[in-house]
Each structure stands twice: as structure tokens, then as C-alpha cells.
Design a protein around this motif. Structure first.
Motif, PDB file in Angstrom:
ATOM      1  N   PHE A 109       0.808  -1.085   0.113  1.00  0.00           N
ATOM      2  CA  PHE A 109      -0.012   0.048   0.021  1.00  0.00           C
ATOM      3  C   PHE A 109       0.821   1.198   0.208  1.00  0.00           C
ATOM      4  CE2 PHE A 109      -3.734   2.889   0.639  1.00  0.00           C
ATOM      5  CZ  PHE A 109      -4.507   1.989  -0.014  1.00  0.00           C
ATOM      6  N   LEU A 110       1.951   1.141   0.443  1.00  0.00           N
ATOM      7  CA  LEU A 110       2.791   2.227   0.425  1.00  0.00           C
ATOM      8  C   LEU A 110       3.205   2.702  -1.071  1.00  0.00           C
ATOM      9  CD1 LEU A 110       5.899   1.791   2.958  1.00  0.00           C
ATOM     10  CD2 LEU A 110       3.875   3.479   3.030  1.00  0.00           C
ATOM     11  N   ASP A 111       3.749   1.598  -1.668  1.00  0.00           N
ATOM     12  CA  ASP A 111       3.626   1.614  -3.255  1.00  0.00           C
ATOM     13  C   ASP A 111       2.539   2.278  -3.895  1.00  0.00           C
ATOM     14  OD1 ASP A 111       6.328   1.285  -4.363  1.00  0.00           O
ATOM     15  OD2 ASP A 111       5.997  -0.808  -4.692  1.00  0.00           O
ATOM     16  N   ILE A 112       1.530   1.826  -3.413  1.00  0.00           N
ATOM     17  CA  ILE A 112       0.271   2.263  -4.124  1.00  0.00           C
ATOM     18  C   ILE A 112       0.003   3.792  -3.930  1.00  0.00           C
ATOM     19  CG2 ILE A 112      -2.082   2.043  -4.241  1.00  0.00           C
ATOM     20  CD1 ILE A 112      -1.711  -1.010  -3.713  1.00  0.00           C
ATOM     21  N   ALA A 113       0.206   4.168  -2.780  1.00  0.00           N
ATOM     22  CA  ALA A 113      -0.101   5.430  -1.973  1.00  0.00           C
ATOM     23  C   ALA A 113       1.010   6.383  -2.812  1.00  0.00           C
ATOM     24  CB  ALA A 113       0.269   5.583  -0.699  1.00  0.00           C
ATOM     25  N   PHE A 114       2.202   6.028  -3.148  1.00  0.00           N
ATOM     26  CA  PHE A 114       3.195   6.858  -3.770  1.00  0.00           C
ATOM     27  C   PHE A 114       2.703   7.051  -4.970  1.00  0.00           C
ATOM     28  CE2 PHE A 114       7.502   6.883  -5.956  1.00  0.00           C
ATOM     29  CZ  PHE A 114       7.753   8.101  -5.973  1.00  0.00           C
ATOM     30  N   ALA A 115       2.213   6.051  -5.836  1.00  0.00           N
ATOM     31  CA  ALA A 115       1.733   6.104  -7.230  1.00  0.00           C
ATOM     32  C   ALA A 115       0.481   6.953  -7.188  1.00  0.00           C
ATOM     33  CB  ALA A 115       1.495   4.830  -7.894  1.00  0.00           C
ATOM     34  N   ILE A 116      -0.381   6.887  -6.274  1.00  0.00           N
ATOM     35  CA  ILE A 116      -1.597   7.437  -6.511  1.00  0.00           C
ATOM     36  C   ILE A 116      -1.318   9.179  -5.984  1.00  0.00           C
ATOM     37  CG2 ILE A 116      -3.834   7.903  -4.992  1.00  0.00           C
ATOM     38  CD1 ILE A 116      -4.279   5.000  -4.941  1.00  0.00           C
ATOM     39  N   ASP A 117      -0.435   9.428  -5.244  1.00  0.00           N
ATOM     40  CA  ASP A 117      -0.005  10.650  -4.769  1.00  0.00           C
ATOM     41  C   ASP A 117       0.466  11.391  -5.837  1.00  0.00           C
ATOM     42  OD1 ASP A 117      -0.983  10.244  -2.317  1.00  0.00           O
ATOM     43  OD2 ASP A 117       1.065  10.574  -1.291  1.00  0.00           O
ATOM     44  N   LYS A 118       1.272  10.469  -6.634  1.00  0.00           N
ATOM     45  CA  LYS A 118       2.076  11.194  -7.974  1.00  0.00           C
ATOM     46  C   LYS A 118       1.063  11.595  -9.179  1.00  0.00           C
ATOM     47  CE  LYS A 118       5.506   8.617  -9.188  1.00  0.00           C
ATOM     48  NZ  LYS A 118       6.559   7.901  -9.829  1.00  0.00           N
ATOM     49  N   ALA A 119       0.090  10.425  -9.395  1.00  0.00           N
ATOM     50  CA  ALA A 119      -0.813  10.628 -10.442  1.00  0.00           C
ATOM     51  C   ALA A 119      -1.940  11.534 -10.409  1.00  0.00           C
ATOM     52  CB  ALA A 119      -1.542   9.295 -10.468  1.00  0.00           C
ATOM     53  N   PHE A 120      -2.145  12.106  -8.970  1.00  0.00           N
ATOM     54  CA  PHE A 120      -3.319  12.947  -8.566  1.00  0.00           C
ATOM     55  C   PHE A 120      -2.726  14.181  -8.242  1.00  0.00           C
ATOM     56  CE2 PHE A 120      -5.644   8.989  -8.890  1.00  0.00           C
ATOM     57  CZ  PHE A 120      -6.629   9.195  -9.673  1.00  0.00           C
ATOM     58  N   GLY A 121      -1.478  14.280  -7.829  1.00  0.00           N
ATOM     59  CA  GLY A 121      -1.007  15.302  -7.303  1.00  0.00           C
ATOM     60  C   GLY A 121      -1.518  15.750  -5.717  1.00  0.00           C
ATOM     61  N   ILE A 122      -1.521  14.916  -4.985  1.00  0.00           N
ATOM     62  CA  ILE A 122      -2.329  14.856  -3.657  1.00  0.00           C
ATOM     63  C   ILE A 122      -1.321  14.128  -2.669  1.00  0.00           C
ATOM     64  CG2 ILE A 122      -4.629  14.968  -4.463  1.00  0.00           C
ATOM     65  CD1 ILE A 122      -4.838  11.915  -3.591  1.00  0.00           C
ATOM     66  N   LYS A 123      -1.824  14.404  -1.248  1.00  0.00           N
ATOM     67  CA  LYS A 123      -0.887  13.659  -0.332  1.00  0.00           C
ATOM     68  C   LYS A 123      -2.075  12.843   0.294  1.00  0.00           C
ATOM     69  CE  LYS A 123       2.112  14.189   3.707  1.00  0.00           C
ATOM     70  NZ  LYS A 123       2.882  15.005   4.356  1.00  0.00           N
ATOM     71  N   MET A 124      -2.300  11.569   0.200  1.00  0.00           N
ATOM     72  CA  MET A 124      -3.371  10.784   0.928  1.00  0.00           C
ATOM     73  C   MET A 124      -3.049  10.746   2.323  1.00  0.00           C
ATOM     74  SD  MET A 124      -4.742   7.438  -1.077  1.00  0.00           S
ATOM     75  CE  MET A 124      -3.407   6.726  -1.273  1.00  0.00           C
ATOM     76  N   PRO A 125      -4.047  10.982   3.167  1.00  0.00           N
ATOM     77  CA  PRO A 125      -3.761  11.091   4.572  1.00  0.00           C
ATOM     78  C   PRO A 125      -3.851   9.774   5.336  1.00  0.00           C
ATOM     79  CG  PRO A 125      -6.062  12.039   4.234  1.00  0.00           C
ATOM     80  CD  PRO A 125      -5.302  11.638   2.933  1.00  0.00           C
ATOM     81  N   LEU A 126      -2.972   8.883   4.681  1.00  0.00           N
ATOM     82  CA  LEU A 126      -3.152   7.413   5.197  1.00  0.00           C
ATOM     83  C   LEU A 126      -3.062   7.334   6.639  1.00  0.00           C
ATOM     84  CD1 LEU A 126      -0.780   5.596   2.886  1.00  0.00           C
ATOM     85  CD2 LEU A 126      -3.292   5.574   2.953  1.00  0.00           C
ATOM     86  N   GLU A 127      -2.278   8.190   7.375  1.00  0.00           N
ATOM     87  CA  GLU A 127      -2.018   7.895   8.772  1.00  0.00           C
ATOM     88  C   GLU A 127      -3.197   8.490   9.555  1.00  0.00           C
ATOM     89  OE1 GLU A 127       2.643   8.524   9.986  1.00  0.00           O
ATOM     90  OE2 GLU A 127       1.830  10.103   9.149  1.00  0.00           O
ATOM     91  N   LYS A 128      -4.022   9.386   9.122  1.00  0.00           N
ATOM     92  CA  LYS A 128      -5.026  10.109   9.735  1.00  0.00           C
ATOM     93  C   LYS A 128      -6.108   8.954   9.579  1.00  0.00           C
ATOM     94  CE  LYS A 128      -8.312  13.961   8.982  1.00  0.00           C
ATOM     95  NZ  LYS A 128      -9.381  13.221   8.112  1.00  0.00           N
ATOM     96  N   TRP A 129      -6.253   8.427   8.305  1.00  0.00           N
ATOM     97  CA  TRP A 129      -7.247   7.232   8.146  1.00  0.00           C
ATOM     98  C   TRP A 129      -7.093   5.982   9.074  1.00  0.00           C
ATOM     99  CZ3 TRP A 129      -7.404   7.254   1.878  1.00  0.00           C
ATOM    100  CH2 TRP A 129      -7.574   8.362   1.415  1.00  0.00           C
ATOM    101  N   THR A 130      -5.734   5.559   9.235  1.00  0.00           N
ATOM    102  CA  THR A 130      -5.576   4.614   9.891  1.00  0.00           C
ATOM    103  C   THR A 130      -5.842   4.917  11.374  1.00  0.00           C
ATOM    104  OG1 THR A 130      -3.717   3.965   8.360  1.00  0.00           O
ATOM    105  CG2 THR A 130      -3.672   2.787  10.535  1.00  0.00           C
TER     106      THR A 130
END
Lengths: 97, 157
Positions: free
Chosen positions: A40-61
């Protein structure tokens, strides 16, 4: 232009070597697709890059751990796509965007 | 480079927090038992140690960016390329750049050179966690001091 879900599904298929046709909007990333935290780290990196965002994974967790949210809210892919759309909209609405 | 203690970075040459990049030096020892086995008659730095040196370089960069509030732990090694042999006694210069700071993780791109010759490169992902033990934080402070970490760079914004 492909939907947010399609983009996420393509990222997951490529990152985790999961057949694209098995990834559905109703799939749960952890329970159905077996994606672990490292992948999921790898996926988050790819999503952040693709959408220009920073998914708040820690907040969600933290919200899940505190019982304030369910994993389905963030890790069922259509819900994840909705969260990403919200983050993109918030970014575009921010001053200077 | 103290191979016995796995501390591979000797000196921070430059830390640029605006550009989120770091340059460090790592002096490969002229002699070590590792070179007796790797390889007899042809001693070279093992690729895993070059990868670790790139990871430690990235780690110092991330510590600087995060102002030592969290500890980076190596999680993913991608595109690790050993492009040329690194010999005993050579000075390795490593440059790392923060590619992305995500929520709970960071990604760097790193290159190691001897002189102008590119010897190794990689894309590395780190998980970021609170220091799990106060002793580790004390150790990192001592190491930072030893390798010339520019603490003023993180105390003056």
C-alpha cells in the motif's frame, strides 16, 4: 479520460501484479485483494503522484483504530476513489491552486 | 565508513532543505575482512552495502526534512543498479533527493559516485515512525554530531 476508480485499479494491477479484471469497484483492497501495508506504500506513492495529492493514510488509519471509521470507508476501491476525488477537489479549491 | 558497526556515512558535505537534497561522503576502508571473501584476489564493495550506503544517505536527508521528529526505516528498494565496481580505499560521494513525502512514508532517488563516475543508483522508500526507543534518538543525535550534520539547518526556518 478514465475514471478515478480505473486509474486506481490500473495502479494496483501494475504495482501488486494483480490481474486488472479481478479488481472491482466493490473490492476491498485488504480483504479481497490481499494488499498488505508495504504494497500500500507503493500504491499510495503512485496515487499521490498521479493525482498530485497527499493521501492522509496515517489519519485514516488512526480513525479506523479509534473506531471512528471503518476500513470499508477508505479501502473499498469506489470509496477510495471518492476520497481521492475529494482530496483533488480540495486541492483545486485551495488558494493559489 | 565503519563496516563493523554498519555506519557507512562519514561526512555530510551539503544538506539543502529547500531543494530537499543531501550530499555525503563515505570512505571505503582500504582493508576489511569483507574484502577477503568478496572476492579473493578481486576485492570490491558488495552491492548490498552500496545500497545500504544509499539508504543511510537518504535517511539523513529525511531526518533533516522531518527535523528529527521521526525515524525513517528502509521499506522498499527499487531500481537498484550497481553500475561499476567500488574498490577498497575509494571515496564514495552519494547524493540523495527527496522525491516524495507521503503520509507516513518518503521516497528518495539516490546516486553514488567515485569521482565523476556513477557507480550505483536506486529509488528507495522509507516508512516513517516515531523513534521506538529514546536510546535510538540519543544515538542518532550523537551520529549527527559525528558526521557533521548541520543542525542549524533544521533549527532556523
Amino acid at each position: 479520460m478514465s475514471s478515478t476508480f480505473d486509474q486506481i485499479a490500473n495502479i494496483i494491477a501494475e504495482t501488486c501484479d494483480i490481474p486488472r479484471d479481478t479488481i472491482k469497484a466493490e473490492s476491498h483492497a485488504i480483504d479481497d485483494l490481499g494488499i498488505d501495508s508495504l504494497d500500500f506504500l507503493d500504491i499510495a506513492f503512485a496515487i499521490d503522484k498521479a493525482f498530485g495529492i497527499k493521501m492522509p493514510l496515517e489519519k485514516w488509519t488512526q480513525e479506523v483504530n479509534d473506531g471512528k471509521a471503518t476500513t470499508e470507508q477508505y479501502f473499498v476501491l469506489q470509496n477510495l476513489a471518492d476520497r481521492i476525488d475529494e482530496l483533488v477537489a480540495a486541492k483545486n479549491a485551495a488558494p493559489g491552486a | 565508513m565503519n563496516l563493523d558497526y554498519f555506519t557507512l556515512i562519514d561526512r555530510i558535505v551539503e544538506l539543502n532543505l529547500d531543494e530537499k537534497r543531501i550530499t555525503v561522503e563515505a570512505q571505503v576502508p582500504a582493508k576489511h575482512t569483507i574484502f577477503e571473501g568478496h572476492f579473493p584476489g578481486f576485492p570490491i564493495m558488495p552491492g548490498v552495502l552500496l545500497t545500504e550506503a544509499m539508504a543511510q544517505s537518504s535517511g539523513w536527508l529525511i531526518l533533516g526534512v522531518l527535523k528529527f521528529e521521526r525515524m525513517p526505516f528502509l521499506a522498499i528498494v527499487k531500481e537498484a543498479k550497481m553500475r561499476g565496481f567500488v574498490n577498497p580505499g575509494e571515496l564514495l560521494t552519494i547524493e540523495a533527493k527527496l522525491e516524495h513525502e507521503g503520509s507516513g512514508f518518503a521516497v528518495t532517488k539516490v546516486k553514488g559516485r567515485v569521482g565523476k563516475e556513477l557507480k550505483c543508483s536506486a529509488e528507495l522508500t522509507f516508512g516513517l515512525a516515531p523513534f521506538p526507543d529514546p536510546a535510538l534518538r540519543v544515538h542518532m543525535d550523537a551520529m549527527a554530531n559525528k558526521i557533521g550534520f548541520p543542525l542549524q539547518a533544521i533549527t532556523h526556518d
